[in-house]
Design an enzyme around this catalytic site. Structure first.
Site, PDB file in Angstrom:
ATOM      1  N   ARG A 903       0.845  -1.203   0.000  1.00 16.13           N
ATOM      2  CA  ARG A 903       0.000   0.000   0.000  1.00 16.13           C
ATOM      3  C   ARG A 903       0.877   1.247   0.000  1.00 16.13           C
ATOM      4  O   ARG A 903       1.838   1.347   0.757  1.00 16.13           O
ATOM      5  CB  ARG A 903      -0.905  -0.015   1.227  1.00 16.13           C
ATOM      6  CG  ARG A 903      -1.887   1.149   1.312  1.00 16.13           C
ATOM      7  CD  ARG A 903      -2.692   1.077   2.599  1.00 16.13           C
ATOM      8  NE  ARG A 903      -3.542  -0.104   2.640  1.00 16.13           N
ATOM      9  CZ  ARG A 903      -3.986  -0.658   3.765  1.00 16.13           C
ATOM     10  NH1 ARG A 903      -3.635  -0.153   4.938  1.00 16.13           N
ATOM     11  NH2 ARG A 903      -4.761  -1.728   3.725  1.00 16.13           N
ATOM     12  N   ARG A 972      -1.687   6.708   9.728  1.00 13.41           N
ATOM     13  CA  ARG A 972      -1.685   6.155   8.372  1.00 13.41           C
ATOM     14  C   ARG A 972      -1.947   7.240   7.339  1.00 13.41           C
ATOM     15  O   ARG A 972      -1.896   8.426   7.648  1.00 13.41           O
ATOM     16  CB  ARG A 972      -2.719   5.032   8.280  1.00 13.41           C
ATOM     17  CG  ARG A 972      -2.399   3.860   9.220  1.00 13.41           C
ATOM     18  CD  ARG A 972      -3.233   2.651   8.902  1.00 13.41           C
ATOM     19  NE  ARG A 972      -2.925   1.506   9.758  1.00 13.41           N
ATOM     20  CZ  ARG A 972      -3.483   0.317   9.617  1.00 13.41           C
ATOM     21  NH1 ARG A 972      -4.377   0.109   8.672  1.00 13.41           N
ATOM     22  NH2 ARG A 972      -3.157  -0.680  10.426  1.00 13.41           N
ATOM     23  N   LYS A1061      -3.887   1.439  15.150  1.00  9.13           N
ATOM     24  CA  LYS A1061      -3.773   2.382  14.037  1.00  9.13           C
ATOM     25  C   LYS A1061      -4.425   3.718  14.364  1.00  9.13           C
ATOM     26  O   LYS A1061      -5.295   3.808  15.238  1.00  9.13           O
ATOM     27  CB  LYS A1061      -4.389   1.774  12.785  1.00  9.13           C
ATOM     28  CG  LYS A1061      -5.847   1.358  12.930  1.00  9.13           C
ATOM     29  CD  LYS A1061      -6.293   0.562  11.721  1.00  9.13           C
ATOM     30  CE  LYS A1061      -7.656  -0.075  11.946  1.00  9.13           C
ATOM     31  NZ  LYS A1061      -8.041  -0.975  10.841  1.00  9.13           N
ATOM     32  N   LYS A1063      -5.906   7.359  12.280  1.00 10.59           N
ATOM     33  CA  LYS A1063      -6.248   7.906  10.974  1.00 10.59           C
ATOM     34  C   LYS A1063      -6.721   9.352  11.090  1.00 10.59           C
ATOM     35  O   LYS A1063      -7.419   9.700  12.034  1.00 10.59           O
ATOM     36  CB  LYS A1063      -7.348   7.055  10.317  1.00 10.59           C
ATOM     37  CG  LYS A1063      -6.933   5.597  10.090  1.00 10.59           C
ATOM     38  CD  LYS A1063      -8.072   4.757   9.513  1.00 10.59           C
ATOM     39  CE  LYS A1063      -7.636   3.328   9.296  1.00 10.59           C
ATOM     40  NZ  LYS A1063      -8.730   2.484   8.753  1.00 10.59           N
ATOM     41  N   CYS A1287     -14.806  -3.158   0.291  1.00 15.96           N
ATOM     42  CA  CYS A1287     -13.438  -3.544   0.605  1.00 15.96           C
ATOM     43  C   CYS A1287     -12.981  -4.625  -0.371  1.00 15.96           C
ATOM     44  O   CYS A1287     -13.748  -5.089  -1.205  1.00 15.96           O
ATOM     45  CB  CYS A1287     -13.348  -4.056   2.040  1.00 15.96           C
ATOM     46  SG  CYS A1287     -14.166  -5.653   2.279  1.00 15.96           S
ATOM     47  N   CYS A1293      -7.820 -11.070   1.201  1.00 11.77           N
ATOM     48  CA  CYS A1293      -7.839 -10.617   2.594  1.00 11.77           C
ATOM     49  C   CYS A1293      -8.004 -11.806   3.525  1.00 11.77           C
ATOM     50  O   CYS A1293      -8.966 -12.567   3.426  1.00 11.77           O
ATOM     51  CB  CYS A1293      -8.966  -9.610   2.817  1.00 11.77           C
ATOM     52  SG  CYS A1293      -9.076  -9.059   4.534  1.00 11.77           S
ATOM     53  N   CYS A1332     -16.007  -8.660   6.237  1.00  8.48           N
ATOM     54  CA  CYS A1332     -15.949  -8.964   7.671  1.00  8.48           C
ATOM     55  C   CYS A1332     -16.384  -7.716   8.429  1.00  8.48           C
ATOM     56  O   CYS A1332     -16.775  -6.720   7.832  1.00  8.48           O
ATOM     57  CB  CYS A1332     -14.537  -9.396   8.081  1.00  8.48           C
ATOM     58  SG  CYS A1332     -13.328  -8.048   8.083  1.00  8.48           S
ATOM     59  N   CYS A1336     -13.507  -1.859   6.617  1.00 10.27           N
ATOM     60  CA  CYS A1336     -12.598  -1.071   5.781  1.00 10.27           C
ATOM     61  C   CYS A1336     -13.324  -0.116   4.836  1.00 10.27           C
ATOM     62  O   CYS A1336     -12.794   0.936   4.500  1.00 10.27           O
ATOM     63  CB  CYS A1336     -11.677  -1.995   4.993  1.00 10.27           C
ATOM     64  SG  CYS A1336     -10.480  -2.863   6.026  1.00 10.27           S
TER      65      CYS A1336
END
Length: 1429
Positions: A903, A972, A1061, A1063, A1287, A1293, A1332, A1336
């Site tokens: 990424r 991120r 994480k 953001k 996603c 994934c 899931c 995302c």
């Protein structure tokens, strides 16, 4: 402007075509010598019907000139692939209905091109005026279908009085331009209350009007598109209850009453029903002489019968006309899966394509490949006669013409072309020569030699060069020595074979027939081009193969894989089957080109796994070693495939036994086997093994995949630990064992001691009827073991995530009972080391180094150590494998197909042309051939194997893109509103995003050290210098501290970085295309309306999307307001938030580690006060703002500086090439043009779309031309599709439980039918899907969301806010994908009928009481509808 009197219709239309100074005119004819009324038009361009004229025209049109085309219906139909490319420019297509077949008109309806129909001179002239207006004022193409036969012999005697036409700068409203003239009602003079309405789409408007039956009225169609059923029904006499549609046709239809025109009437059955219409029948009419009254009487009597004829055809057919037959068959052709390959052939070779047979017929007649080859040999014999004549006739004196010398030169060229491998451009040149030869010969018919030529080749086609193809099925693969394949390959003729194999891998195994390997058979000839392709695996490889095959001067065979079990299989099912076949080696992709044999490159492998028979062939040809050197993944798979699965299991067992012997343990044996998808069962089994060894037991731990069923009875003591997957299924590494033990009938386990422990969640399937799914694998296994007489040494253990201590509540007594059985319950053992956590991994990683370098260098596996896999996330890389083919690789004894997802860190989503081209190249050379735009407005490349990841990262950094902190427990990628219409504001927020990203970038030198230091064999010359001279980005030098030591220092993060994480999103009202409330920190820009200066930002904190299904301790959350900050205060304020999260976030439970939980645990007020204390000042009150949506707005827009920006729809962000839309190739063309022009760039959006930005007016036409050609300007999509997002999901994934990216487009297509029915097609509904619960694609903020829970099973969420301000709520749990439509349909209907003006879907659902609003994230589990479960 006044035109002269007494004009033919063609002359009238020419007046319109040339009435604008800036115009171009094209007309098509059968041959160059065909007389045409348009040949006298100055600068008009003549094109031949059979040479794909629309392919030429599409490159000539532009928005600054009026383009008029005169053609016929068959040529138009052949040009169908190019018609979308005409959109955006004023184009008038006058179509001669010469064949009297009106069925072509509705056949083109899905193009959504405005369509007029004229059956006589007056109607044609009247319509021509409106057509001209529409084209010029809407900047769009218009069809004008004209029956010139009906207007022949008539002259138009009135003054045209044409106005001074101009191309409009502002697009006008179409409805205003066309008015209410779509239909004309002709009432019945003798009956004011007819019961039948005859709707005419045939040549006989006037004739039917004069012969109306007593009980009928007539409706003429003047404008067919846009279709206005409302207008039609308003004209309908109240007495009418039956609609008799009459359609002109060449011949009797084979569609059994189904016609595209009927779909227009059935689009809204409710309207027809409400008007009392009880019957709608379509009848076709051919050529009618004078029996119009009888024809209408039959039609009316038929519709009034109780059982009318649904496929009535009256009149004479036009079957003697070959064009008519071809037109009918073209319209009737039904798309099927196999046409994917034929479509590509037609796109590549267009008019130069010659398919010698028709494929997929049940009969063995002229469509068989054998017949086609016979036809080819006959044609070639004639061609050779022509060629020999040409060789003998290179004397100019043989021809009586001033062009004799020219003819001889052309013949010489024509002869030479026969000896060459012609590429596409050379074929065009050769055919131009052939056409000139034919034309000169026709002018020399007084020459004996010329007449000889014309006797042998009487048509132009005889002199042209075609790409000859036979299309066959895998039926040719069973008896090669006697089949048509052998005939073709041994013939040494220049002919191509496309062999479509539709047999899936599993069906091949079950088949008793022996299918031969056609590819190997063909390669053994040595002088045959051979390719093995799969359109659903590699589109680029398919195109390359077809072009190479056509260029090869000799026999070529292309083996095309298209596995399906039935014609009803969806493309997704075919895609999965294809991947299984390719990745397992059952269907390897390769190309064998004898032309390249001298360079040692004849064989090119395009996939990684090959079958043993192909391997043996390559080995014999000394090509295997070369391939292994070029492809490390292939080399590793080759080595592994040499040992079958059973042998590998035995070797592994032997190694474990040898290790036990070395350890010299004397206790009883204990074999622990696990089945695990997410790793929990693996970790628990590994821990149990360590604890058993510490107590003196001879313990081993392995996957259930490694069990040899025949040896199980002799293993003495066995513990099984299994997780629960899907709907009570075994995890993938336990399925084979379960299938084996379940079906075994002779296994005696009386001597085996067993224990079983299961990991599950009692609320994962909360409905009572689904309770049996809880720990089903463990319960089923335990019962089966008992049935096989195994001895249970402890009771069945069932761990439950819902217990206070999770699975530990049940596991602790289970383990204690085990130790008691073995007599080691009181053993004196050392304290067990604490489990190694992510926090341990980070602090011991030496600032994110770990053993990444060593892992990358290990050639024995495509994987790296799990701890390194966690660390590489900080470097922007996720270790993944292709889950579609796990099982197939296991069956072959291969490890999973491991690869990295890489990424890019792309602050603000801005990308230069040079950066785009690097990524595009990497996608093809080291990735899976696609690029993915993420929901955080950056790029991901998938499918990069371990040996290529360093090269990929270096290549990205060569254009100043890095991957550092694109993932991991750090800040991120910073996301910023795309904002194409406001350059000044975008520059300010984009700069802010860049500054935030750079400031919070980790300062470790590990990234530069691992990926960028030193030289690499695959570097381009400038790369090392670029890495060394970059000022920003990854840190290159360590920090000098006391004692003159150089060390890594993380001044903000520290050695353990953040708990999870982090953001940051920045938006600019009224847009929220970044979902600002979903981020840890959300910044809403406040802009001074006068100066367009960003004066500051409203700051929100604590947003986050990730959850765990049925774990009420986890939830999504929108951000809480902290207050207003100035631009100078933004970074200090974010740092204060980040440091408090760093020091207070949960570092024990990662599911509770995000900032949202820290804030809720503290309380928003307490958290805000801590931030203010660290910041040294209080937040100012928030400034006012209004947000209206969080979707993208597509199409062109000009900013205040005069630069242009185009937002292109990229479905779910997947940039790929498909037969329908080669978007990746198109965007590469755009990037190359931007690079050439040295202006413009790309922007990515958080909704996964792409902006082509900063385009100067002078470059607009070039850009628009590319967008048209590559289906990038197709914006006529539903509001739902334009507002959707997904996603990645399966297959890459590792967390996905269900399909998402691959399934959402299919589901939306199904939903669109419902929306169309209720008039909602153009209404925007924010819909998102994830595989899931990690969220995302930010599904929790969508009005409508599907969140994957198990294969084909989703939680349906409703009620999110349209602009991302409100979380949704569970409406139905565990919905099967087949049931989604049934649940949604009544909701859409209710919305259509009951919504208030401008009310969005999510808001309506709440107002109507269908779903309760979620006021805060922590309350999302409350107030769930009673029937949700």
């Amino acid at each position: 402007m006044t035109a002269s009197n007494q004009l033919t219709l063609q002359q009238v239309l020419v007046q319109f075509a040339t009435g604008l100074q800036n115009n171009s005119v094209f007309y098509t004819t059968a041959t160059k010598n065909t007389a045409s009324p348009y040949s006298t038009v100055p600068s008009a361009v003549q094109l031949l019907n059979h040479q794909d004229p629309f392919n030429h025209i599409k490159d000539q049109v532009n928005a600054q000139q009026l383009t008029t085309i005169f053609t016929n219906e068959l040529t138009l139909l052949k040009g169908l692939p190019h018609l979308n490319a005409l959109k955006g420019s004023p184009v008038i297509i006058n179509v001669d209905l010469d064949l009297q077949d009106y069925s072509i008109i509705p056949a083109l309806k899905d193009l959504a091109i405005t369509t007029f129909i004229s059956n006589d001179l007056d109607a044609a002239v009247k319509n021509a005026r409106t057509v001209q207006d529409v084209a010029l004022k809407t900047l769009s193409p218009v069809f004008h279908f004209i029956n010139f036969n009906k207007a022949s012999g008539q002259l138009y005697g009135k003054d045209l009085n044409l106005p001074e036409y101009q191309i409009s700068e502002d697009v006008s409203d179409l409805d205003t331009l066309i008015g209410s003239d779509n239909f004309e009602l002709v009432a019945n003079k003798s009956n004011a209350s007819p019961s039948v309405l005859i709707v005419n789409l045939s040549p006989y408007d006037q004739e039917f009007e004069e012969n109306l039956p007593t009980d009928a009225a007539l409706l003429k169609i003047n404008i067919y598109r846009p279709w206005k059923i409302d207008q039609l029904l308003q004209l309908l006499p109240a007495s009418v209850n039956k609609l008799a549609i009459v359609q002109g046709a060449c011949k009797e239809s084979q569609r059994n009453g189904f016609e595209p025109l009927l779909l227009d009437f059935f689009a809204d059955l409710n309207q027809l029903t409400s008007r009392g219409i009880d019957q709608v029948i379509l009848s076709n009419v051919g050529i009618l002489a004078k029996d119009y009254k009888d024809t209408l009487d039959i039609i009316v009597n038929n519709i009034q019968k109780e059982s009318p004829n649904q496929a009535l055809f009256l009149g004479k057919s036009n079957e003697t006309n070959e064009d008519a037959t071809l037109l009918t068959s073209s319209v009737e052709k039904v798309l099927n899966l196999e046409q994917a390959y034929l479509k590509v052939l037609k796109q590549l070779f267009s008019s130069n394509l010659n398919i010698l047979n028709e494929y997929s017929s049940e009969t063995v007649k002229s469509n068989t490949p054998e017949f086609g080859f016979g036809r080819f040999l006959n044609d070639e014999e004639q061609r050779n006669k022509l060629l020999n004549l040409a060789k003998k006739s290179l004397d100019a004196s043989l021809y009586h013409s001033a062009r004799s010398n020219e003819l001889v030169q052309l013949l010489s060229k024509w002869i030479e072309f026969h000896n060459e491998n012609l590429d596409e451009s050379q074929v065009i040149e050769a055919n131009n020569v052939g056409t000139q030869i034919f034309n000169i010969l026709q002018e020399n018919q007084d020459s004996k030699t010329a007449l000889e030529f014309l006797q042998l080749g009487s048509t132009e086609d005889a002199y042209l060069f075609k790409s000859h193809w036979l299309v066959g099925s895998d039926a040719w693969s069973y008896d090669l020595g006697y089949s048509g394949v052998h005939q073709v390959l041994s013939s040494k003729k220049n002919i191509n074979v496309l062999l479509i194999d539709s047999e899936p891998h599993d069906a091949r195994k079950a088949s008793p027939r022996s299918k031969k390997n056609v590819g190997l058979y063909a390669m053994n000839f040595g002088n045959v081009y051979v390719a093995s392709v799969a359109v659903y695996f590699s589109y680029t490889q398919l195109l390359t193969s077809l072009l190479e095959a056509a260029r090869f001067n000799g026999p070529s065979i292309v083996l095309a894989y298209l596995p399906y079990h039935s014609e009803q299989d969806s493309p997704l099912e075919v895609l999965k089957e294809t991947k299984n076949g390719v990745e397992s080696g059952y269907w390897p992709l390769y190309r064998f080109d004898p032309i390249k044999d001298q360079q040692g490159e004849a064989f090119q492998l395009d996939s990684s796994v090959i079958k043993k028979e192909l391997q043996a062939f390559l080995d014999r040809e000394n090509k295997l070693t070369l391939l292994a050197k070029k492809d490390p993944q292939f080399a590793r798979d080759l080595k592994q495939s040499a040992t079958d699965a059973i042998t590998r299991k035995q070797e592994k067992r032997a190694k474990v036994a040898f290790d036990e012997l070395l350890e010299g343990l004397s206790g009883p044996p204990l074999h622990i086997y696990y089945a695990s998808d997410g790793g929990n069962a693996t970790n628990l089994a590994t821990r149990l093994c360590s604890r058993a060894s510490a107590r003196g037991l001879k313990a081993t731990v392995m996957s259930m995949d490694d069990i040899i069923l025949e040896d199980l009875a002799g293993e003495e003591n066995v513990v099984f630990i299994t997780a629960t997957a899907g709907q009570g299924e075994f995890p993938q590494d336990g399925k084979a064992f379960w299938d084996g033990i379940k079906s075994s009938t002779d296994l005696d386990l009386a001597s085996l001691n067993v224990a079983v422990f299961g990991l599950g969640d009692s609320l994962y399937w909360p409905r009572k009827e689904d309770a049996h799914y809880f720990n089903k694998p463990a319960k089923d296994l335990f019962k089966r073991l008992e049935l096989l007489t195994a001895n249970a040494i402890v009771p069945l253990g069932l761990g439950d995530d819902q217990d206070t201590d999770g699975f530990q509540t049940a596991y602790e007594p289970f383990e204690t009972a085990l130790w008691e059985f073995f007599g080691v319950a009181n053993a004196d053992v050392e304290d067990e080391p604490k489990p190694w956590t992510n926090e341990d991994m980070k602090i011991n990683s030496d600032f994110l180094r770990g053993t990444i370098v060593e892992g990358l260098a290990d050639p024995t596996t495509g994987n790296i150590h799990p701890y390194d896999a966690q660390l590489t996330k900080f470097h922007g890389c996720y270790m993944q494998d292709d889950r579609d083919i796990r099982d197939i690789r296991k069956a072959q004894g291969l490890e999973p197909l491991y690869s990295f997802m890489s990424r890019v860190r792309l602050p603000g989503g801005k990308c230069s042309a040079e950066q785009w081209l690097v990524l595009d190249k990497l996608a093809d050379t080291v990735g899976n051939g696609t690029m993915k735009v993420t929901t955080r407005a950056t790029f991901q490349l998938h499918g990069i194997i371990k040996q290529n990841i360093k090269h990929a990262i270096r290549a990205m950094n060569s254009t100043l893109m890095d991957t550092l902190a694109a993932c991991g427990d750090v800040n991120r990628n910073v996301m910023v509103s795309a904002l194409p219409a406001n350059a000044k504001v975008h520059e300010q927020v984009s700069s802010m995003g860049y500054d935030i990203s750079e400031y919070f970038l980790p300062k470790t030198t590990a990234y530069h050290e691992i990926w960028l230091e030193g030289l690499d064999d695959r570097d381009e010359k400038s790369w090392p210098e670029t890495f060394a001279n970059r000022d920003e980005g990854p840190t290159k030098k360590k920090t000098l501290v006391g004692g003159k030591a150089l060390v890594d220092v993380e001044p903000i993060y520290g050695p353990t970085y953040l708990p999870r994480k982090f953001k940051v999103n920045i938006t600019v009202p009224p847009y929220n295309d970044v979902d600002v409330f979903a981020a840890d920190v959300g910044l809403i820009a406040i802009v001074d309306p006068q100066t367009q200066i960003v004066i500051g930002y409203n700051m929100y904190a604590g947003g986050g999307m990730g959850t765990t299904h049925n774990n009420k301790k986890t939830y999504p959350r929108t951000g809480s307001l902290l207050g207003f900050v100035t631009p100078e205060e933004v970074i200090p304020a974010i740092e204060a938030v980040m440091v408090i999260q760093r020091d207070n976030g949960d570092r024990v439970d990662r599911k509770h580690a995000r900032l949202k939980y820290t804030i809720d645990d503290m309380g928003t007020d307490v958290f805000k006060k801590l931030v203010e204390e660290r910041l040294g000042k209080t937040f100012a009150p928030e400034k006012g703002y209004e947000i209206k949506s969080n979707v993208d707005y597509f199409g062109w827009v000009k900013d205040e500086t005069g630069l242009n920006h185009f937002t292109a729809f990229i479905e779910n962000g997947r940039i790929a090439d498909t037969p329908e839309a080669p978007q990746k190739a198109g965007l590469k063309k755009v990037a190359q043009l931007l690079q050439k022009n040295k202006s413009g760039h790309f922007r990515l959006t958080g909704n996964q779309h792409i902006l082509i930005s900063g385009i100067e007016d002078q470059h607009l036409d070039e850009i628009k031309s590319i967008l048209k050609a590559y289906e990038l300007d197709n914006l006529s999509l539903s509001g739902l599709r334009l507002s959707s997002s997904s996603c990645v999901g399966l297959p890459t994934c590792g967390l996905a439980m269900a399909e998402s990216e691959r399934y959402l487009p299919v589901l939306i297509t199904q939903i669109e039918d419902i929306l169309e029915e209720y008039g909602l097609r153009h209404d925007s509904i924010v819909m998102r899907m994830t595989g899931c619960a990690n969220g995302c694609s930010r599904p929790w903020l969508a009005e409508l969301a599907l969140i994957g829970k198990a294969p084909h099973t989703y939680n349906l969420m409703l009620g999110g806010g349209y602009y991302g301000q409100r979380l949704n709520k569970l409406y139905r749990a565990s919905v099967k994908d087949d049931d989604v439509l049934d649940i949604l349909k009544p909701l859409f209907k209710k919305w259509a009928l009951e919504r208030e003006q401008g009310e969005h879907f999510g808001d309506f659902l709440i107002r109507a009481g269908i779903i309760n609003p979620t006021t805060e994230g922590k309350y999302i589990h409350d107030d769930i509808p009673e029937d949700a479960y």
